[in-house]
Design a protein around this motif. Structure first.
Motif, PDB file in Angstrom:
ATOM      1  N   MET A   1       0.858  -1.184   0.000  1.00 26.21           N
ATOM      2  CA  MET A   1       0.000   0.000   0.000  1.00 26.21           C
ATOM      3  C   MET A   1       0.891   1.229   0.000  1.00 26.21           C
ATOM      4  N   CYS A   2       0.688   2.115  -0.963  1.00 27.84           N
ATOM      5  CA  CYS A   2       1.633   3.218  -1.107  1.00 27.84           C
ATOM      6  C   CYS A   2       1.071   4.588  -0.802  1.00 27.84           C
ATOM      7  N   ILE A   3      -0.228   4.701  -0.591  1.00 24.02           N
ATOM      8  CA  ILE A   3      -0.766   5.989  -0.190  1.00 24.02           C
ATOM      9  C   ILE A   3      -2.077   5.791   0.545  1.00 24.02           C
TER      10      ILE A   3
ATOM     11  N   HIS B   1     -14.938  13.769  13.044  1.00 27.48           N
ATOM     12  CA  HIS B   1     -16.175  14.125  12.353  1.00 27.48           C
ATOM     13  C   HIS B   1     -17.354  13.688  13.218  1.00 27.48           C
ATOM     14  N   PRO B   2     -18.423  14.484  13.251  1.00 30.14           N
ATOM     15  CA  PRO B   2     -19.552  14.124  14.133  1.00 30.14           C
ATOM     16  C   PRO B   2     -20.229  12.809  13.774  1.00 30.14           C
ATOM     17  N   ARG B   3     -20.198  12.410  12.505  1.00 32.41           N
ATOM     18  CA  ARG B   3     -20.828  11.157  12.110  1.00 32.41           C
ATOM     19  C   ARG B   3     -19.847   9.995  12.026  1.00 32.41           C
ATOM     20  N   TRP B   4     -18.662  10.257  11.461  1.00 32.41           N
ATOM     21  CA  TRP B   4     -17.735   9.179  11.140  1.00 32.41           C
ATOM     22  C   TRP B   4     -16.636   9.057  12.197  1.00 32.41           C
ATOM     23  N   HIS B   5     -16.550   7.874  12.800  1.00 30.36           N
ATOM     24  CA  HIS B   5     -15.459   7.603  13.736  1.00 30.36           C
ATOM     25  C   HIS B   5     -14.149   7.405  12.985  1.00 30.36           C
ATOM     26  N   LEU B   6     -14.230   6.715  11.840  1.00 36.86           N
ATOM     27  CA  LEU B   6     -13.043   6.479  11.029  1.00 36.86           C
ATOM     28  C   LEU B   6     -13.427   6.426   9.565  1.00 36.86           C
ATOM     29  N   VAL B   7     -12.696   7.175   8.747  1.00 36.14           N
ATOM     30  CA  VAL B   7     -12.750   7.023   7.289  1.00 36.14           C
ATOM     31  C   VAL B   7     -11.309   6.903   6.820  1.00 36.14           C
ATOM     32  N   LEU B   8     -11.019   5.821   6.129  1.00 33.76           N
ATOM     33  CA  LEU B   8      -9.670   5.545   5.644  1.00 33.76           C
ATOM     34  C   LEU B   8      -9.754   5.175   4.174  1.00 33.76           C
ATOM     35  N   VAL B   9      -8.938   5.823   3.353  1.00 40.47           N
ATOM     36  CA  VAL B   9      -8.922   5.546   1.916  1.00 40.47           C
ATOM     37  C   VAL B   9      -7.475   5.324   1.489  1.00 40.47           C
ATOM     38  N   GLY B  10      -7.253   4.377   0.573  1.00 41.81           N
ATOM     39  CA  GLY B  10      -5.881   4.134   0.163  1.00 41.81           C
ATOM     40  C   GLY B  10      -5.759   3.277  -1.073  1.00 41.81           C
ATOM     41  N   ASN B  11      -4.593   3.357  -1.700  1.00 34.21           N
ATOM     42  CA  ASN B  11      -4.223   2.515  -2.834  1.00 34.21           C
ATOM     43  C   ASN B  11      -3.065   1.614  -2.453  1.00 34.21           C
ATOM     44  N   ARG B  12      -3.137   0.372  -2.900  1.00 31.26           N
ATOM     45  CA  ARG B  12      -2.016  -0.532  -2.776  1.00 31.26           C
ATOM     46  C   ARG B  12      -1.283  -0.568  -4.100  1.00 31.26           C
ATOM     47  N   ASP B  13      -0.020  -0.176  -4.092  1.00 30.93           N
ATOM     48  CA  ASP B  13       0.839  -0.243  -5.273  1.00 30.93           C
ATOM     49  C   ASP B  13       1.806  -1.403  -5.088  1.00 30.93           C
ATOM     50  N   GLU B  14       1.862  -2.277  -6.099  1.00 27.89           N
ATOM     51  CA  GLU B  14       2.653  -3.491  -5.969  1.00 27.89           C
ATOM     52  C   GLU B  14       2.947  -4.044  -7.355  1.00 27.89           C
ATOM     53  N   TYR B  15       3.887  -4.965  -7.426  1.00 29.37           N
ATOM     54  CA  TYR B  15       4.141  -5.652  -8.689  1.00 29.37           C
ATOM     55  C   TYR B  15       2.911  -6.480  -9.072  1.00 29.37           C
TER      56      TYR B  15
ATOM     57  N   PRO C   1       4.546  16.348   3.051  1.00 27.06           N
ATOM     58  CA  PRO C   1       3.690  17.066   2.095  1.00 27.06           C
ATOM     59  C   PRO C   1       3.964  16.720   0.636  1.00 27.06           C
ATOM     60  N   TRP C   2       3.972  15.425   0.315  1.00 24.70           N
ATOM     61  CA  TRP C   2       4.107  15.026  -1.073  1.00 24.70           C
ATOM     62  C   TRP C   2       2.854  15.433  -1.846  1.00 24.70           C
ATOM     63  N   PRO C   3       2.992  15.795  -3.107  1.00 23.38           N
ATOM     64  CA  PRO C   3       1.819  16.266  -3.861  1.00 23.38           C
ATOM     65  C   PRO C   3       0.636  15.311  -3.812  1.00 23.38           C
ATOM     66  N   LYS C   4       0.860  14.016  -4.045  1.00 25.05           N
ATOM     67  CA  LYS C   4      -0.275  13.092  -4.076  1.00 25.05           C
ATOM     68  C   LYS C   4      -0.906  12.919  -2.694  1.00 25.05           C
ATOM     69  N   THR C   5      -0.099  13.006  -1.636  1.00 24.01           N
ATOM     70  CA  THR C   5      -0.634  12.875  -0.290  1.00 24.01           C
ATOM     71  C   THR C   5      -1.520  14.065   0.060  1.00 24.01           C
ATOM     72  N   LEU C   6      -1.059  15.267  -0.284  1.00 24.99           N
ATOM     73  CA  LEU C   6      -1.870  16.465  -0.052  1.00 24.99           C
ATOM     74  C   LEU C   6      -3.179  16.395  -0.823  1.00 24.99           C
ATOM     75  N   ALA C   7      -3.122  15.914  -2.062  1.00 28.20           N
ATOM     76  CA  ALA C   7      -4.328  15.851  -2.884  1.00 28.20           C
ATOM     77  C   ALA C   7      -5.343  14.868  -2.311  1.00 28.20           C
ATOM     78  N   LEU C   8      -4.878  13.730  -1.823  1.00 27.19           N
ATOM     79  CA  LEU C   8      -5.810  12.751  -1.275  1.00 27.19           C
ATOM     80  C   LEU C   8      -6.391  13.225   0.055  1.00 27.19           C
TER      81      LEU C   8
END
Length: 251
Positions: free
Chosen positions: A1-3, A11-25, A149-156
């Motif tokens: 997983m790379c990001i 957040h008043p409604r959400w205890h946890l929201v997690l989003v990510g991409n796995r980058d791999e061969y 503060p990598w560009p893709k991390t800030l954007a996500l």
């Protein structure tokens, strides 16, 4: 997983929201998201080469995600699988299940976030083993330091913040952010190249590459009542979606 980006207890409604991409061969075999019969209560994809996972949830009230860490050379084959650390922490059993006692030096360089019902932690083993409790907030992580503060991390992170502030319910806006193939302009490029030779030094959120690229996108959302859903979308070497799996659960 790379990001990944995560909002924990922010957040008043959400205890946890997690989003990510796995980058791999693409040649590395993996099983889709599902419930593990040999580790009851664990819901995750599975690395069929080493047996662990990169991201998952446990109905006992845990979520965890791991990323590789740049700048320390390629992986050493004699090290334990980083996926084993994620799996043991999620399952609450095994040699690495105790966050305070787990031998973090057993693994190749990594970053890991573990979320429990009332606590969250950041773990890394470079330049030295570190276990840090996290305060409620919005976090981003790729293959550098936490919140670098990598560009893709800030954007996500920005996409997740927009989703939260707009009061959205459906995951499509978040999946669209995880498919961004244009490198954002804002931010600071990584100071060290990737340890994966087929990955660009500064890559977008979604990597389309026939050898090494984005294998899956995952979203975890758990509300204040403990009702959760984890959704995984999988992609082939050309970036085409090959499957979707969703599992509902309760913490």
């Amino acid at each position: 997983m790379c990001i990944m980006a995560m909002a924990w207890d922010a957040h008043p409604r959400w205890h946890l929201v997690l989003v990510g991409n796995r980058d791999e061969y693409h040649a590395r075999p993996a099983a889709p998201l599902g419930r593990w019969t040999d580790r009851p209560g664990l819901i995750a994809g599975r690395d069929l080469q080493s047996g662990g996972t990169w991201l998952g949830v446990a109905e006992a009230g845990r979520a965890a995600i791991v990323t590789n860490l740049r700048g320390y050379g390629g992986p050493q084959a004699d090290r334990a699988s980083r996926g084993a650390l994620v799996t043991d922490l999620l399952a609450g059993d095994g040699p690495y299940a105790d966050i305070g006692q787990a031998a973090l030096d057993d693994f190749n360089p990594f970053n890991l976030i573990l979320v429990e019902r009332s606590r969250a932690y950041f773990l890394t083993n470079r330049p030295a083993p570190l276990r840090t409790a996290l305060t409620p907030g919005l976090y981003g992580l790729s293959n550098g330091t936490l919140d670098a503060p990598w560009p893709k991390t800030l954007a996500l992170k920005a996409a997740l913040l927009n989703w939260l502030t707009e009061g959205a319910d459906e995951p499509e806006q978040l999946f669209a952010a995880l498919r961004l193939e244009r490198l954002p302009e804002a931010g600071i490029a990584p100071a060290t190249p990737s340890d994966a030779p087929d990955e660009a030094a500064a890559s977008p959120i979604f990597i389309r590459n026939p050898t090494y690229g984005t294998r899956c996108s995952t979203i975890v959302a758990i509300d204040r009542e403990g009702l959760g859903r984890i959704v995984e979308r999988r992609f082939d070497a050309m970036g085409a979606m090959t499957g979707v799996t969703a599992e509902d659960f309760r913490w």
